[in-house]
Design an enzyme around this catalytic site. Sequence first.
Site, short mmCIF file in Angstrom:
data_model
loop_
_atom_site.label_atom_id
_atom_site.label_comp_id
_atom_site.label_asym_id
_atom_site.label_seq_id
_atom_site.Cartn_x
_atom_site.Cartn_y
_atom_site.Cartn_z
N HIS A 184 0.81 -1.23 0.00
CA HIS A 184 0.00 0.00 0.00
C HIS A 184 0.84 1.28 0.00
CE1 HIS A 184 -3.61 -2.30 0.36
NE2 HIS A 184 -3.33 -2.75 1.57
N GLY A 211 -2.04 2.10 4.96
CA GLY A 211 -2.41 0.71 5.22
C GLY A 211 -1.33 -0.15 5.83
N ASP A 237 -2.92 -10.87 -2.09
CA ASP A 237 -3.43 -10.28 -0.85
C ASP A 237 -4.91 -9.91 -1.08
OD1 ASP A 237 -1.99 -8.67 1.74
OD2 ASP A 237 -3.92 -7.84 1.09
N HIS A 256 -6.44 -7.36 -0.23
CA HIS A 256 -6.57 -5.93 -0.54
C HIS A 256 -5.88 -5.62 -1.87
CE1 HIS A 256 -6.81 -6.27 3.91
NE2 HIS A 256 -7.81 -5.42 3.73
N ASP A 303 -4.58 -12.86 3.81
CA ASP A 303 -5.81 -12.32 4.37
C ASP A 303 -7.07 -12.59 3.54
OD1 ASP A 303 -4.79 -10.57 2.52
OD2 ASP A 303 -4.66 -8.85 3.87
N TYR A 335 -4.34 -11.42 9.15
CA TYR A 335 -4.72 -10.90 10.47
C TYR A 335 -5.42 -11.93 11.34
CZ TYR A 335 -3.26 -7.09 7.65
OH TYR A 335 -2.51 -6.33 6.80
#
Length: 350
Positions: A100, A108, A135, A137, A224, A268
């Site tokens: 990010h 991020g 990822d 994101h 994630d 996470y």
Amino acid sequence: MLTSLLEALGVWRAPLSPPEASREEVLTVHSERLVKRVEAASRGELYPDLEHYGLGTGDTPVFPGMDRAARFLVGGTLEGARRILSGERRVLQLGGGLHHAQYDRASGFCVYNDLSVAIRHLTRSGLRVAYLDIDVHHGDGVQWIHYEEKEVLTLSLHESGRYLFPGTGHVHEMGRGEGLGKKLNLPLEPFTEDASYLEVFEALVPWALKAFRPDVLVVQAGADAHHLDPLADLLLTTRAYERLFRLVLEYAEAYAGGRVLVTLGGGYSLDGAVRVWALLYHLFHGLPLPERLPEGWRKGWEGRLGKPLTPTLHDPEGAYPEIPRRGEIEKRNRLTLQRLTELVAPHLLH
Ligand SMILES: [Zn+2]
């Protein structure tokens, strides 16, 4: 947690200890203004305009020594790039993946973008780089830093920005100037499961790599998208990750001369991420997969975390309840893939 698991399994190999990246190396992708502010914050001197640079926020707080800490992460991935250039074929960086971080802004949980520093080092040495980001994101920092570069293909599969940070990664973001058609985004529906993810992944990734013909594959292997992850809504199981990692190694062989540099990324759920990355470590080194995790390791970490952990490497069957809109989700993901390939094909194939 990961290294202790690999030690308990008896497969841990002593890692390299690369130096931190230098200021000059960080400046190959970041602005002087940002670096100055990170350096000052590291010494406890706070510029009044920190927030404009994404610093001192909830996601990227400032702390003493943060410049050096961030440069260490960059150093690991950059060392991977150097090793690829000196003839090694596969490098696994058990950290990094700070996708990010942008040219002028931390974001991020990411201060400096280790991936882009490594990618720039590779392209300045004349290599064509395909960057694959799994990822959950959007890999926005890497995309924007290389947005106008024709020698960098970026490919990001993520939960749609309509629902998830950072809100970008739509199919129409496909590069500018010489980079047009070299930036690919596949935004997926919330609650996408293994079968639908793998269907679009296996249709898109080899197609794009074949057209682009990279010299090296750089992979951000965030964990994630796992169904246990508390920050996002995709529902991948460890079975999908096993398939994804096997495919990444196969694609590197088939389309990138076997050269592949893999970093970690977001993750996470400790229970999910540690098993996903243990899988990655085993497959990367060609090791047989253990079925159960060592009892002593698990009990020890359950005590420290105060919650139960999955006793097997793979997720148990029926790990989450039935998804009622499954068919609709699969259909939407297929349509998104179709829109993306129609948009980029004329640019990517020429
Ligand atoms: Zn993430």
